[in-house]
Design a protein around this motif. Structure first.
Motif, short mmCIF file in Angstrom:
data_model
loop_
_atom_site.label_atom_id
_atom_site.label_comp_id
_atom_site.label_asym_id
_atom_site.label_seq_id
_atom_site.Cartn_x
_atom_site.Cartn_y
_atom_site.Cartn_z
N ARG A 39 0.83 -1.21 0.00
CA ARG A 39 0.00 0.00 0.00
C ARG A 39 0.86 1.26 0.00
O ARG A 39 0.62 2.20 -0.76
CB ARG A 39 -0.92 0.00 1.22
CG ARG A 39 -1.89 1.18 1.26
CD ARG A 39 -2.51 1.36 2.64
NE ARG A 39 -1.52 1.79 3.64
CZ ARG A 39 -1.08 3.06 3.75
NH1 ARG A 39 -1.53 4.00 2.92
NH2 ARG A 39 -0.19 3.36 4.67
N THR A 90 0.83 3.70 -3.37
CA THR A 90 0.27 5.04 -3.24
C THR A 90 1.34 6.12 -3.39
O THR A 90 1.09 7.19 -3.95
CB THR A 90 -0.46 5.20 -1.89
OG1 THR A 90 0.44 4.90 -0.82
CG2 THR A 90 -1.67 4.28 -1.81
N SER A 127 -6.85 -1.38 -6.16
CA SER A 127 -7.29 -1.18 -4.78
C SER A 127 -6.14 -0.76 -3.88
O SER A 127 -6.26 0.17 -3.08
CB SER A 127 -7.92 -2.48 -4.26
OG SER A 127 -8.30 -2.35 -2.91
N ALA A 150 -7.32 -5.74 -10.48
CA ALA A 150 -8.23 -5.13 -9.50
C ALA A 150 -7.56 -4.93 -8.16
O ALA A 150 -7.76 -3.90 -7.49
CB ALA A 150 -9.48 -6.00 -9.35
N GLU A 151 -6.73 -5.88 -7.76
CA GLU A 151 -6.02 -5.76 -6.48
C GLU A 151 -4.98 -4.65 -6.54
O GLU A 151 -4.75 -3.94 -5.54
CB GLU A 151 -5.36 -7.09 -6.13
CG GLU A 151 -6.34 -8.23 -5.88
CD GLU A 151 -5.65 -9.57 -5.84
OE1 GLU A 151 -5.84 -10.29 -4.84
OE2 GLU A 151 -4.93 -9.90 -6.81
N SER A 191 -6.73 3.09 -11.02
CA SER A 191 -7.41 2.11 -11.86
C SER A 191 -6.38 1.16 -12.45
O SER A 191 -5.18 1.42 -12.39
CB SER A 191 -8.20 2.79 -12.98
OG SER A 191 -7.33 3.52 -13.84
N SER A 207 -5.02 2.94 -4.42
CA SER A 207 -6.04 3.99 -4.28
C SER A 207 -6.00 4.62 -2.90
O SER A 207 -5.70 3.95 -1.89
CB SER A 207 -7.43 3.41 -4.53
OG SER A 207 -7.59 3.01 -5.88
N PRO A 252 -8.21 7.93 -6.33
CA PRO A 252 -8.42 6.53 -6.72
C PRO A 252 -7.53 6.16 -7.89
O PRO A 252 -7.20 7.00 -8.74
CB PRO A 252 -9.90 6.50 -7.10
CG PRO A 252 -10.22 7.91 -7.49
CD PRO A 252 -9.37 8.77 -6.61
#
Length: 380
Positions: A91, A95, A121, A117-118, A131, A124, A129
């Motif tokens: 994360r 980010t 997520s 998708a992971e 994609s 974000s 956010p």
């Protein structure tokens, strides 16, 4: 004069047009070191793969993301990763990268990494956010077809159907023919009889797909789908014969597909990035990046980026990290690219060769705009 350039580059939400997922689990010391090397072999006794440009760049630029001082010792770095855990480490790095969209190639060791998708997520935040979209590897689809069961006469139809299904939601396709054979392949599409005979031999023998006839067949089926087609070029692991990954070797294919209006994306390219830049200048459908080389060049990455911008039209150059595994590589690829572009464009503005407005515009093109245009991301 250069402050607007630095601010613009720093604030860009990048599109990483060729990337793989971050590791889905934790990495021990050996796994972490392996993730920072393209060698299939351990370092010589008493040495480390981390004594390299990429290893030093991770300790300099990634350590602060984990609340560690720059240049921290490797054992302390690895211990901090362990304490935080893989989800938090991922994360933080995703980010921090400032990448807003990942085009994730899913055909390599997909069970060890996060899917699109992971990735979206994990990258974000409540205010920004992210994609992600999928890029489908042709050879992996063919090998899945073989594993599911087909015969020689049915292979071509089965592959076409499987590719249609896999590519339905994808934004691009990728070939690793540079690994499996070389870029000095016959540019002509094989006829159905050649495909049937080659398929029979491969299906009987088993193993991964290396037959040049079938590899060419996959390319042409991919071309018919009309999506951007990515090619691994240049720098890679020891499965590669480097001199056969020179993109000039596929000039015949580039000429042959030009009227199909399919974008051909030359990935990584080092040490052939100047050759790739020439091809992008010469052919209207050819594009390039220097993704993998940016991370591995570390403190010398600005030189590689500069060379990629010598003759290539700026509308033909894209940002890529080509990160796989340790999420440090996703962050580092973006950070080193930003540092390189800020240094280069700032110098050109300071010398009076470029205007500040042009520098900001080119940074936005390479960092995101070109990918959004070529992959039609605004239409999704």
């Amino acid at each position: 004069m250069t402050e607007p350039v630095a601010a613009a580059v720093d604030s860009l939400r990048l599109v990483d047009h060729h990337v793989h997922g971050a590791a889905s689990g934790g990495l021990d010391a050996a796994g972490f070191a392996a993730g920072l090397s393209e060698s299939s072999w351990p370092a010589p006794a008493g040495t480390s793969h981390l004594d390299s440009q990429i290893g030093f760049a991770v300790r300099r630029w990634c350590a602060p993301v984990l609340d560690l001082p720059p240049h921290v010792d490797v054992p302390d770095y690895l211990e901090r990763r362990r304490v935080l855990g893989p989800a938090e480490v991922t994360r933080r790095f995703l980010t921090a990268s400032g990448i807003g969209c990942f085009l994730v190639e899913t055909g390599y060791r997909a069970d060890e990494i996060l899917g699109p998708a992971e990735m979206a997520s994990a990258a974000s935040t409540p205010t920004e956010p992210a994609s992600a979209e999928e890029v489908v590897r042709l050879e992996s689809v063919a090998e899945d077809v073989a594993a599911a069961g087909t015969d020689a006469s049915g292979f071509a139809a089965a592959f076409a159907a499987a590719l249609d299904e896999r590519a339905r939601g994808a934004v691009g396709l990728k070939s690793v023919i540079a690994y499996r054979y070389g870029l000095d392949f016959d540019p002509e599409p094989p006829d159905p009889g050649e495909v049937r005979r080659a398929a029979g031999q491969w299906l009987r023998a088993g193993g991964r797909l290396t037959d040049p006839v079938l590899l060419r067949h996959l390319l042409w089926v991919g071309v018919e789908r009309g999506l951007p087609l990515q090619f691994h070029v240049g720098y890679g692991d020891t499965d590669l014969t480097l001199h056969r990954s020179d993109p000039s070797l596929m000039t015949g294919f580039l000429r042959r597909v030009q009227d199909r209006q399919v974008p051909i994306m030359l990935l990584h390219c080092y040490p052939y990035h100047r050759t790739a830049a020439y091809l992008a200048a010469a052919f209207p459908h050819v594009y390039l990046d220097v993704g993998l080389a940016i991370n591995y060049a570390g403190s010398r990455s600005a030189a590689v980026v500069a060379e990629s911008l010598e003759v290539a039209p700026f509308a033909k150059v894209l940002f890529s990290s080509d990160a796989w595994g340790p999420p440090e590589l996703h962050h580092l690829g973006a950070l080193l690219w930003r540092r390189a572009m800020t240094e280069l464009l700032g110098a050109w503005v300071s010398s009076g060769d470029w205007s500040s407005a042009d520098a900001v515009r080119v940074a936005a093109m390479v960092g995101a705009g070109n990918a959004r245009r070529v992959y039609a991301l605004g239409e999704r």
